[in-house]
Design a protein around this motif. Sequence first.
Motif, PDB file in Angstrom:
ATOM      1  N   GLY A 165       0.780  -1.212   0.000  1.00 59.79           N
ATOM      2  CA  GLY A 165       0.000   0.000   0.000  1.00 59.79           C
ATOM      3  C   GLY A 165       0.821   1.276   0.000  1.00 59.79           C
ATOM      4  N   SER A 166       2.145   1.192  -0.091  1.00 58.74           N
ATOM      5  CA  SER A 166       2.965   2.401  -0.123  1.00 58.74           C
ATOM      6  C   SER A 166       2.794   3.080  -1.480  1.00 58.74           C
ATOM      7  CB  SER A 166       4.431   2.061   0.135  1.00 58.74           C
ATOM      8  OG  SER A 166       4.988   1.376  -0.957  1.00 58.74           O
ATOM      9  N   PRO A 167       3.125   4.380  -1.583  1.00 60.26           N
ATOM     10  CA  PRO A 167       2.809   5.125  -2.802  1.00 60.26           C
ATOM     11  C   PRO A 167       3.729   4.861  -3.984  1.00 60.26           C
ATOM     12  CG  PRO A 167       3.897   6.546  -1.201  1.00 60.26           C
ATOM     13  CD  PRO A 167       3.646   5.239  -0.510  1.00 60.26           C
ATOM     14  N   GLY A 168       4.787   4.063  -3.824  1.00 61.39           N
ATOM     15  CA  GLY A 168       5.680   3.801  -4.939  1.00 61.39           C
ATOM     16  C   GLY A 168       4.999   3.028  -6.058  1.00 61.39           C
ATOM     17  N   ASP A 169       5.570   3.124  -7.260  1.00 60.13           N
ATOM     18  CA  ASP A 169       5.022   2.413  -8.407  1.00 60.13           C
ATOM     19  C   ASP A 169       5.114   0.904  -8.212  1.00 60.13           C
ATOM     20  OD1 ASP A 169       4.750   4.880  -9.557  1.00 60.13           O
ATOM     21  OD2 ASP A 169       6.405   4.655 -10.967  1.00 60.13           O
ATOM     22  N   VAL A 170       4.195   0.192  -8.852  1.00 58.06           N
ATOM     23  CA  VAL A 170       4.375  -1.238  -9.082  1.00 58.06           C
ATOM     24  C   VAL A 170       5.158  -1.357 -10.390  1.00 58.06           C
ATOM     25  CG1 VAL A 170       3.232  -3.420  -9.615  1.00 58.06           C
ATOM     26  CG2 VAL A 170       2.272  -1.900  -7.872  1.00 58.06           C
ATOM     27  N   LEU A 195       1.472   2.037 -12.295  1.00 52.11           N
ATOM     28  CA  LEU A 195       2.209   0.896 -12.827  1.00 52.11           C
ATOM     29  C   LEU A 195       3.243   1.379 -13.826  1.00 52.11           C
ATOM     30  CD1 LEU A 195       1.133  -2.627 -13.630  1.00 52.11           C
ATOM     31  CD2 LEU A 195       2.176  -1.329 -15.501  1.00 52.11           C
ATOM     32  N   ARG A 196       4.448   0.858 -13.672  1.00 53.13           N
ATOM     33  CA  ARG A 196       5.543   1.199 -14.571  1.00 53.13           C
ATOM     34  C   ARG A 196       6.042  -0.083 -15.220  1.00 53.13           C
ATOM     35  NH1 ARG A 196      11.477   3.304 -12.560  1.00 53.13           N
ATOM     36  NH2 ARG A 196      12.468   3.479 -14.605  1.00 53.13           N
ATOM     37  N   THR A 245      -0.403   4.469 -15.931  1.00 56.11           N
ATOM     38  CA  THR A 245       0.574   3.542 -16.505  1.00 56.11           C
ATOM     39  C   THR A 245       1.581   4.291 -17.356  1.00 56.11           C
ATOM     40  OG1 THR A 245      -1.158   1.847 -16.623  1.00 56.11           O
ATOM     41  CG2 THR A 245       0.847   1.440 -17.873  1.00 56.11           C
ATOM     42  N   ARG A 246       2.836   3.893 -17.230  1.00 52.93           N
ATOM     43  CA  ARG A 246       3.854   4.413 -18.130  1.00 52.93           C
ATOM     44  C   ARG A 246       4.811   3.293 -18.511  1.00 52.93           C
ATOM     45  NH1 ARG A 246       8.820   6.616 -15.614  1.00 52.93           N
ATOM     46  NH2 ARG A 246       8.787   6.282 -13.355  1.00 52.93           N
TER      47      ARG A 246
END
Length: 286
Positions: A141-146, A174-175, A226-227
């Motif tokens: 649940g942390s704000p970093g990207d998957v 998502l990256r 998404t990127r």
Amino acid sequence: MTHNVVVGIDGSTASAAAAEWAAAEARRSGHGLRLVHVAGTEADALARELDGVGGVPEHVAAIRDRIAAALPGLEVTCEVLPGHPVPALTAAGRRAPLLVLGSRGLGGFAGLLVGSVGLRTAAHADCPVVLVRAGADGRAGSPGDVVVGVEGDRPCDAVLGFAFRHAADSGAALRAVESRRPSQGPYVTEAPLDDREITESLRTAAEVRLRDALARWRDKYPEVPTRVDVCTWNAGRTLVEASRSASLVVLGRRAPRHPLTVPRLGPVAHAVLHHAHSPVAIVPHA
């Protein structure tokens, strides 16, 4: 029937971190949590049960109580299993949505992250396996990207589906990352290439191919930002660097084509599992 998220507990600081990660993940996804301690032989299991609290070792009971206090309402069960850790953990996760394990290490290329039990379990398990180290930067649940590693020429729906679901459920972006290294003949080095050494047309074509691979999942999860990134590092180093700002890195593991073939992890998965700064998910697929 709703199956529980399973987490292996061995008394280490890393397994405690894994339990906390798994508990947050279980609550977020609406599953219960199953704490599993592999005691070795049946005699060892009995001895540890007798020394424990309520039929489980004291360190497992302490983690259970801490999680129950922090996350009231989460169903938490404990179990002591006899046998070798790898087959016992693999069996425990057979019908689970997720198997979570702790890993010792410092992260980054200065130190190793995963021990033999973690590596072998990730190679053999039928369900996705997440490895979490003590002090890992990523949290459920942390704000970093998957971050998901993708081969644009051979995208895997099981891996992309897992990554998009996790991003959607946790509110993360998502990256999708692909390593695309131009051929340099037989003497290819592991050093990064300068961006000028890959033509803009090649990069653009790779990005288009990668976006096409994600198209059906972006349609299914339109709420997930998404990127795509096409990088010129080797794949392992690319994903390790991406893990610095990730909440989770997702990789695939191909199941053996022949039933007598020993399951194994590829070199990219090994590199990422040993050196990642965030939790890492290994998703099996055909």
